[in-house]
Enzyme design. Structure first.
Site, mmCIF file in Angstrom:
data_model
loop_
_atom_site.group_PDB
_atom_site.id
_atom_site.type_symbol
_atom_site.label_atom_id
_atom_site.label_comp_id
_atom_site.label_asym_id
_atom_site.label_seq_id
_atom_site.Cartn_x
_atom_site.Cartn_y
_atom_site.Cartn_z
ATOM 1 N N GLY A 10 0.773 -1.102 -0.026
ATOM 2 C CA GLY A 10 -0.140 0.041 0.031
ATOM 3 C C GLY A 10 0.917 1.051 0.050
ATOM 4 O O GLY A 10 0.180 2.417 0.415
ATOM 5 N N LEU A 11 2.092 1.189 -0.194
ATOM 6 C CA LEU A 11 2.869 2.396 -0.354
ATOM 7 C C LEU A 11 3.482 2.815 -1.821
ATOM 8 O O LEU A 11 4.379 3.504 -1.738
ATOM 9 C CB LEU A 11 4.152 2.034 0.568
ATOM 10 C CG LEU A 11 4.002 1.808 2.093
ATOM 11 C CD1 LEU A 11 5.347 1.367 2.741
ATOM 12 C CD2 LEU A 11 3.258 2.869 2.442
ATOM 13 N N GLY A 12 2.718 2.087 -2.869
ATOM 14 C CA GLY A 12 3.054 2.535 -4.012
ATOM 15 C C GLY A 12 4.067 1.806 -4.612
ATOM 16 O O GLY A 12 4.804 2.296 -5.557
ATOM 17 N N GLY A 13 4.547 0.526 -4.401
ATOM 18 C CA GLY A 13 5.551 -0.121 -4.436
ATOM 19 C C GLY A 13 5.958 -0.457 -6.328
ATOM 20 O O GLY A 13 6.869 -0.305 -6.635
ATOM 21 N N SER A 14 4.665 -0.988 -6.785
ATOM 22 C CA SER A 14 5.290 -1.296 -8.082
ATOM 23 C C SER A 14 5.288 -0.039 -9.348
ATOM 24 O O SER A 14 6.111 -0.080 -9.711
ATOM 25 C CB SER A 14 3.855 -2.131 -8.765
ATOM 26 O OG SER A 14 2.481 -1.161 -8.733
ATOM 27 N N ASP A 23 1.239 7.429 -7.616
ATOM 28 C CA ASP A 23 2.509 6.964 -6.951
ATOM 29 C C ASP A 23 3.766 7.518 -7.862
ATOM 30 O O ASP A 23 4.749 7.413 -7.396
ATOM 31 C CB ASP A 23 2.247 5.526 -7.041
ATOM 32 C CG ASP A 23 1.009 4.990 -6.054
ATOM 33 O OD1 ASP A 23 0.743 5.928 -5.336
ATOM 34 O OD2 ASP A 23 0.628 3.726 -6.424
#
Length: 339
Positions: free
Chosen positions: A112-116, A160
């Protein structure tokens, strides 16, 4: 050039998340407030001379090796890497490249931290550094968005990509035709420090596919109550930005709680019994309010709390199945260097 490295920050979605999805912002305009934090996607790109392409993602136990060619077809194995490579060749080099690409994240996927999206930005930046491509923040973010949302067809918004490239606290405006305006916020250092003192970031140990949740949200936007909740979330981004400038932490906490309630109206799958239990536990141990970061249904939650009660909240959360994550707010976006 032998080796390029990039470090790309992940982000906390403070308010307005979801209004950056094109189905909403193309018609109504979206507003998002977010901030990058001291958790990163790390990337190393090494030029090869043997005509090979190697993709290595040890944190996801993924490794692929190919003969260098102009186009790599997707086969379910690190397709996001191949799609980035395909666009770099198509848009810039017009010829195949030979290299090794190694990446890892400070946090689990689906957090949920915008990883992708942060990963895509970091890899594009590595290629830009290697090939001396004239790409600024907006160009990198737009290309990352197109690769993820259009080339790969992964449902989601655009915040993101822009958070990862610009870094810091940003108020973002999303319009139709992929037009984005990023407004960097000059938040005083003491306000950012106080916000850190009042925030607890907790990983629930529940990972999820953001694309599945965003797909469900898309289907709900025709519902009047869901649409009204989206409008409310957009206004929350404006109100939270104003409260942040005023250092009005009480209002910040109220808006955060309100946004979480609105988020659950938009889609019932953004929460579940376990998240509700954790939320209640946090409130019972001194938190004013909280929400999930990102699409919801798991990943990281963050809570606003009186700093004098922060230790008690951390102590209570540490007895659960997840973990409390230390962090600080950062001012820089993606950065690259050569060695």
């Amino acid at each position: 050039m032998k080796t390029i490295r990039t470090q790309t920050p992940l982000r906390l979605g403070l308010a307005g998340g979801g209004t950056d999805i094109n189905l909403y912002c193309d018609k109504y305009t979206g507003y998002v407030l977010n901030a990058t934090i001291s958790l990163y996607i790390h990337c190393t790109l090494i030029k090869r001379e043997d005509g090979k392409i190697i993709f290595d993602s040890p944190d996801t136990n993924s490794y692929c090796e190919y003969e260098s060619k102009e186009f790599l077809g997707n086969d379910g194995k690190l397709d996001i890497f191949k799609s980035i490579y395909n666009r770099i060749v198509k848009d810039f080099t017009k010829k195949p490249l030979s290299f090794s690409l190694h990446t890892y994240s400070d946090v689990p996927s689906g957090s949920g931290l915008g990883g992708s999206s942060t990963l895509v930005v970091g890899v594009i930046k590595a290629f830009a550094e290697w090939l001396n491509l004239p790409l600024g923040e907006y160009e990198i973010a737009k290309l990352a968005y197109e690769i993820e949302r259009e080339d790969l067809g992964i449902v989601g918004g655009a915040q993101d990509q822009y958070a990862a490239t610009f870094g810091g606290f940003n108020f973002m405006e999303f319009y139709n035709n992929k037009r984005v305006i990023v407004n960097p916020l000059r938040i005083k250092n003491w306000i950012a420090s106080e916000l850190e003192a009042r925030t607890v970031l907790y990983f629930t140990n529940i990972t999820r596919e953001a694309k599945d949740i965003e797909e469900h949200k898309k289907g709900k936007l025709g519902d009047e109550k869901s649409l009204e909740a989206m409008h409310a979330i957009k206004q929350d981004a404006i109100k939270m930005k104003e409260a942040l400038f005023r250092a009005d932490f009480g209002t910040l906490a109220q808006i955060l709680g309100k946004s979480w309630r609105s988020k659950k109206i938009i889609s019932e799958i953004v929460s579940n019994d376990e998240l509700e239990r954790i939320y209640k536990l946090a409130i019972d141990n001194g938190a004013y309010s909280g929400k999930t970061s990102g699409a919801g249904a798991g990943g990281f939650m963050f809570f606003f709390v009186d700093p004098t009660k922060k230790y008690n909240l951390i102590k209570a959360l540490r007895k659960e199945q997840g973990y409390v994550q230390d962090f600080s707010f950062t001012k820089e976006g993606v950065k690259s260097w050569r060695i």
